[in-house]
Motif scaffolding. Structure first.
Motif, PDB file in Angstrom:
ATOM      1  N   SER A  83       0.799  -1.208  -0.152  1.00 27.15           N
ATOM      2  CA  SER A  83      -0.168  -0.148   0.184  1.00 27.15           C
ATOM      3  C   SER A  83       0.831   1.258  -0.172  1.00 27.15           C
ATOM      4  O   SER A  83       0.290   2.265  -0.251  1.00 27.15           O
ATOM      5  CB  SER A  83      -0.835   0.235   1.313  1.00 27.15           C
ATOM      6  OG  SER A  83      -0.189  -0.039   2.376  1.00 27.15           O
ATOM      7  N   PHE A  84       2.150   1.166   0.074  1.00 24.85           N
ATOM      8  CA  PHE A  84       2.967   2.259   0.135  1.00 24.85           C
ATOM      9  C   PHE A  84       3.216   2.613  -1.244  1.00 24.85           C
ATOM     10  O   PHE A  84       3.532   1.865  -2.245  1.00 24.85           O
ATOM     11  CB  PHE A  84       4.458   2.010   0.696  1.00 24.85           C
ATOM     12  CG  PHE A  84       5.204   3.172   0.910  1.00 24.85           C
ATOM     13  CD1 PHE A  84       5.077   4.093   2.134  1.00 24.85           C
ATOM     14  CD2 PHE A  84       6.254   3.381   0.220  1.00 24.85           C
ATOM     15  CE1 PHE A  84       5.847   5.064   1.936  1.00 24.85           C
ATOM     16  CE2 PHE A  84       7.007   4.275   0.180  1.00 24.85           C
ATOM     17  CZ  PHE A  84       6.891   5.391   1.325  1.00 24.85           C
ATOM     18  N   GLU A  91      -1.359  11.090  -3.204  1.00 22.41           N
ATOM     19  CA  GLU A  91      -0.861   9.887  -2.181  1.00 22.41           C
ATOM     20  C   GLU A  91      -0.852  10.118  -0.990  1.00 22.41           C
ATOM     21  O   GLU A  91      -1.078   9.495   0.046  1.00 22.41           O
ATOM     22  CB  GLU A  91       0.381   9.287  -2.887  1.00 22.41           C
ATOM     23  CG  GLU A  91       0.098   8.649  -4.298  1.00 22.41           C
ATOM     24  CD  GLU A  91       1.081   7.912  -5.114  1.00 22.41           C
ATOM     25  OE1 GLU A  91       2.148   8.392  -4.762  1.00 22.41           O
ATOM     26  OE2 GLU A  91       0.928   7.223  -5.910  1.00 22.41           O
ATOM     27  N   SER A  92      -0.255  11.497  -0.652  1.00 19.33           N
ATOM     28  CA  SER A  92      -0.141  11.752   0.708  1.00 19.33           C
ATOM     29  C   SER A  92      -1.361  11.883   1.682  1.00 19.33           C
ATOM     30  O   SER A  92      -1.521  11.405   2.867  1.00 19.33           O
ATOM     31  CB  SER A  92       0.784  13.179   0.792  1.00 19.33           C
ATOM     32  OG  SER A  92       2.201  13.112   0.174  1.00 19.33           O
ATOM     33  N   LEU A 150      -2.562   8.477   2.125  1.00 17.17           N
ATOM     34  CA  LEU A 150      -1.957   7.804   3.241  1.00 17.17           C
ATOM     35  C   LEU A 150      -2.259   8.318   4.475  1.00 17.17           C
ATOM     36  O   LEU A 150      -2.515   7.620   5.515  1.00 17.17           O
ATOM     37  CB  LEU A 150      -0.272   7.887   2.902  1.00 17.17           C
ATOM     38  CG  LEU A 150       0.137   7.149   2.169  1.00 17.17           C
ATOM     39  CD1 LEU A 150       1.679   7.542   1.848  1.00 17.17           C
ATOM     40  CD2 LEU A 150      -0.115   5.533   2.344  1.00 17.17           C
ATOM     41  N   GLU A 162      -5.265   6.536   5.336  1.00 17.13           N
ATOM     42  CA  GLU A 162      -5.163   5.076   5.616  1.00 17.13           C
ATOM     43  C   GLU A 162      -4.133   4.807   6.853  1.00 17.13           C
ATOM     44  O   GLU A 162      -4.550   3.974   7.639  1.00 17.13           O
ATOM     45  CB  GLU A 162      -4.735   4.354   4.563  1.00 17.13           C
ATOM     46  CG  GLU A 162      -5.676   4.364   3.257  1.00 17.13           C
ATOM     47  CD  GLU A 162      -4.912   3.820   1.934  1.00 17.13           C
ATOM     48  OE1 GLU A 162      -3.944   3.344   2.134  1.00 17.13           O
ATOM     49  OE2 GLU A 162      -5.513   4.033   0.940  1.00 17.13           O
ATOM     50  N   SER A 163      -3.070   5.334   6.838  1.00 19.74           N
ATOM     51  CA  SER A 163      -2.023   5.307   7.711  1.00 19.74           C
ATOM     52  C   SER A 163      -1.012   6.304   8.163  1.00 19.74           C
ATOM     53  O   SER A 163      -0.218   6.679   7.426  1.00 19.74           O
ATOM     54  CB  SER A 163      -1.224   3.923   7.239  1.00 19.74           C
ATOM     55  OG  SER A 163      -0.016   3.578   7.982  1.00 19.74           O
ATOM     56  N   TRP A 195       2.714   5.303   7.547  1.00 14.10           N
ATOM     57  CA  TRP A 195       3.080   5.533   6.339  1.00 14.10           C
ATOM     58  C   TRP A 195       3.327   6.654   5.583  1.00 14.10           C
ATOM     59  O   TRP A 195       4.258   7.142   4.953  1.00 14.10           O
ATOM     60  CB  TRP A 195       2.107   4.793   5.385  1.00 14.10           C
ATOM     61  CG  TRP A 195       2.313   3.299   5.109  1.00 14.10           C
ATOM     62  CD1 TRP A 195       1.102   2.369   5.339  1.00 14.10           C
ATOM     63  CD2 TRP A 195       3.280   2.275   4.955  1.00 14.10           C
ATOM     64  NE1 TRP A 195       1.526   0.979   5.150  1.00 14.10           N
ATOM     65  CE2 TRP A 195       2.807   1.159   4.609  1.00 14.10           C
ATOM     66  CE3 TRP A 195       4.651   2.701   4.681  1.00 14.10           C
ATOM     67  CZ2 TRP A 195       3.751  -0.077   4.497  1.00 14.10           C
ATOM     68  CZ3 TRP A 195       5.492   1.496   4.202  1.00 14.10           C
ATOM     69  CH2 TRP A 195       5.108   0.020   4.306  1.00 14.10           C
ATOM     70  N   LEU A 196       2.482   7.741   6.064  1.00 12.46           N
ATOM     71  CA  LEU A 196       2.721   9.023   5.876  1.00 12.46           C
ATOM     72  C   LEU A 196       3.914   9.739   6.382  1.00 12.46           C
ATOM     73  O   LEU A 196       4.902  10.281   5.714  1.00 12.46           O
ATOM     74  CB  LEU A 196       1.528  10.019   6.221  1.00 12.46           C
ATOM     75  CG  LEU A 196       1.766  11.428   5.969  1.00 12.46           C
ATOM     76  CD1 LEU A 196       1.738  11.497   4.287  1.00 12.46           C
ATOM     77  CD2 LEU A 196       0.275  12.130   6.443  1.00 12.46           C
ATOM     78  N   TYR A 224       6.708   8.458   4.223  1.00 13.65           N
ATOM     79  CA  TYR A 224       6.650   8.797   2.671  1.00 13.65           C
ATOM     80  C   TYR A 224       7.152  10.351   2.613  1.00 13.65           C
ATOM     81  O   TYR A 224       7.943  10.378   1.910  1.00 13.65           O
ATOM     82  CB  TYR A 224       5.094   8.705   2.496  1.00 13.65           C
ATOM     83  CG  TYR A 224       4.731   8.882   0.842  1.00 13.65           C
ATOM     84  CD1 TYR A 224       5.551   8.185   0.005  1.00 13.65           C
ATOM     85  CD2 TYR A 224       3.962   9.954   0.653  1.00 13.65           C
ATOM     86  CE1 TYR A 224       5.186   8.481  -1.321  1.00 13.65           C
ATOM     87  CE2 TYR A 224       3.765  10.356  -0.724  1.00 13.65           C
ATOM     88  CZ  TYR A 224       4.152   9.388  -1.817  1.00 13.65           C
ATOM     89  OH  TYR A 224       3.850   9.712  -3.137  1.00 13.65           O
TER      90      TYR A 224
END
Length: 128
Positions: A36-37, A90-91, A94, A97-98, A101-102, A105
């Motif tokens: 998912s990343f 995408e940021s 993320l 979602e998580s 991950w952000l 990222y």
């Protein structure tokens, strides 16, 4: 060649470069989309930062390539290969979602991009 013809040539060169850059980014994104990343965007953006800095600071490319080819490669191909809008979208995804991950990222994209720009520029300058 008239000014209008030069502008038209440059316009098409950037467009063709843009098509190629977008296709390359899509191929990379699809080939590494296993978690998912956003690995594909990260790879494309970091590679693009390095290559753009290298090409911009390496006199051979600016001095030897015709302006239309140089602009097609930098603005067209690399401009569409790297993508700020996808990075931001995408940021946001993320973030929803998580957060973990952000947190990973953002520094990879921002600090990694700046670092690779410096490395690309330094390498290009050292080759003068």
């Amino acid at each position: 060649m008239s000014m209008k013809a030069k502008e038209l040539k440059l316009f098409f060169a950037v467009g063709i470069g843009g098509i190629l850059g977008a296709l390359l980014r899509y191929i990379i994104a699809e080939s590494v989309s296993i978690i998912s990343f956003p690995v594909g965007t990260t790879i494309a953006n970091l590679m693009g930062c390095f290559v753009l800095a290298y090409v911009t600071f390496q006199p051979f490319f600016k001095n030897k390539l015709p302006p239309a080819i140089f602009t097609a490669f930098t603005t067209g191909l690399l401009g569409s290969f790297t993508t700020f809008s996808t990075f931001i979208a995408e940021s946001v995804l993320l973030f929803e979602e998580s957060t973990a991950w952000l947190i990973l990222y953002l520094p990879i994209q921002i600090l990694g991009g700046v670092a690779l720009c410096f490395i690309g520029a330094k390498l290009a300058i050292s080759k003068e």
